[in-house]
Write an enzyme that holds these catalytic residues in place. Sequence first.
Site, PDB file in Angstrom:
ATOM      1  N   LYS A  76       0.838  -1.203   0.000  1.00 12.94           N
ATOM      2  CA  LYS A  76       0.000   0.000   0.000  1.00 12.94           C
ATOM      3  C   LYS A  76       0.872   1.251   0.000  1.00 12.94           C
ATOM      4  CE  LYS A  76      -3.877   2.082   2.600  1.00 12.94           C
ATOM      5  NZ  LYS A  76      -4.794   1.908   3.752  1.00 12.94           N
ATOM      6  N   SER A 151      -9.812   1.808   2.827  1.00 16.09           N
ATOM      7  CA  SER A 151      -8.925   2.562   1.967  1.00 16.09           C
ATOM      8  C   SER A 151      -7.876   1.710   1.253  1.00 16.09           C
ATOM      9  CB  SER A 151      -8.216   3.647   2.781  1.00 16.09           C
ATOM     10  OG  SER A 151      -7.361   3.065   3.769  1.00 16.09           O
ATOM     11  N   SER A 175     -10.170  -0.401   7.149  1.00 20.20           N
ATOM     12  CA  SER A 175      -9.552  -0.270   5.828  1.00 20.20           C
ATOM     13  C   SER A 175      -8.775  -1.482   5.341  1.00 20.20           C
ATOM     14  CB  SER A 175      -8.637   0.960   5.797  1.00 20.20           C
ATOM     15  OG  SER A 175      -9.403   2.136   5.787  1.00 20.20           O
TER      16      SER A 175
END
Length: 485
Positions: A76, A151, A175
């Site tokens: 990420k 997210s 998330s």
Amino acid sequence: MSDITSLTLTELVKNIKDKKISSEETTKAFIDRGEKSRDLNTYITEDFSNALLKAKSFDQKPNFDLKLPGVPIAVKDLFCTKDVKTTAGSKILNNFIPPYESTVTQNIWNEGAILLGKLNCDEFAMGSSNETSFFGNVQSPIDKGLVPGGSSGGSASALAANLTPITIGTDTGGSIRQPASFTGTVGLKPTYGSCSRYGIVAFASSLDQAGPMSKDVKDCALLQEIISTYDEKDSTSIDFKRNEYSKELTNNIKGKKIGIPKEYRVDGMPKEIEDLWTKGIEYAKDCGAEIVEISLPHTNYALPTYYIVAPAEASSNLARYDGVKYGFRSKGENLIDMYEKTRSEGFGSEVQRRIMIGTYVLSSGYYDAYYLKAQKVRKLIKNDFDEAYKKVDAILTPSTPSAAFKIGEKTNDPVSMYLNDIFTVPVNLAGLPAISIPAGIDVKGYPLGLQIIGKAFDEQNILNIAYAMEEKIQFKNKITDWWIK
């Protein structure tokens, strides 16, 4: 090897150690699939050429004692990676190249893994659909036009699409778990303080936690084993005896007491989620667990509490982005004008909304009425879990109130978007570990997940329960590669 990219991490590591495949061969396979999958928009930064060089270097001097020997991994884009652009999905960090490495990613590289690139995410991790990213929304590999969740949407999409064998995300209010549920993958939010936050771009410091995302529970346990370390560079890192999660993994959960919170049966819950939960309870019973009804009375207030505490911390954390030392800078007639233009042009609308909410609840006239009250309710929510764990070993709930929705479906309705986190935010407020595992599909064939919540620092227990239930459920993700032309 027919299709390297479809292997689990455990299978991949075994094949590399048995010299059936090389690191270079493996890395090339993931790069090739990544290049064919750009329509998913999972990557913000590709580091493919460097990855190949590192793979060749590993093959020349292999070290098979490592846990991730020459395994290529994408992460990420919220983790600082030395000399590789780190944007947090924001225009304001579009040109930021960190001079240092996050502790979590360093732990992964120390075990022999190789960076493929940085994965798309909601801007500063603020979002539940990966639609707030400056670099565009991410497509779910499950179906065209579907959100992958957020997210950590890029991470979930890349994992489900076999662009990376495992990945890491961050979880502030769901998330990791929500996108895992939406994409038929496994996602673990560890206990707060279990994994170092050093080098992770901050959203809400008392809630943020890094965690593993994987194709199955065994891989999840291995990655958690690697990334969970005490770190003096993080003041919130906790020094406790960590398990060898993958070695201690067992499907024997006979006699475990699993709680079912009555407050999670919310009004308007779709029948398919109710049915999934009922099936989950039966799976747990089949594994030998005992089901106990429990009450978490203050979790009804978790969502409004979260959306006071998280924006308050975000408004403070994001005050550092002023265009002076690093990141995007807009021209202004004077210093104040430059600050105003930089922040209004550099931050997206959702980030601006949360900064404004946070600034409001921290202002002198409203601090007591909102922020202080929210912190008191947060304590009550934590106490609810403490009381429940006097009776049970873990808690079982749905991961999300629905399956994945269409891109653009909720963008103009922030409250509807925020309600996606109704089952996940209580865990963050209480600092507890929780794992989402794929457990079924809705009428359209979209994945649905179940969440197992544990006591603080009891990751081993929830991994074991997830492992046992995974064997009973036998979920198979149906990916058609619709995006590959």
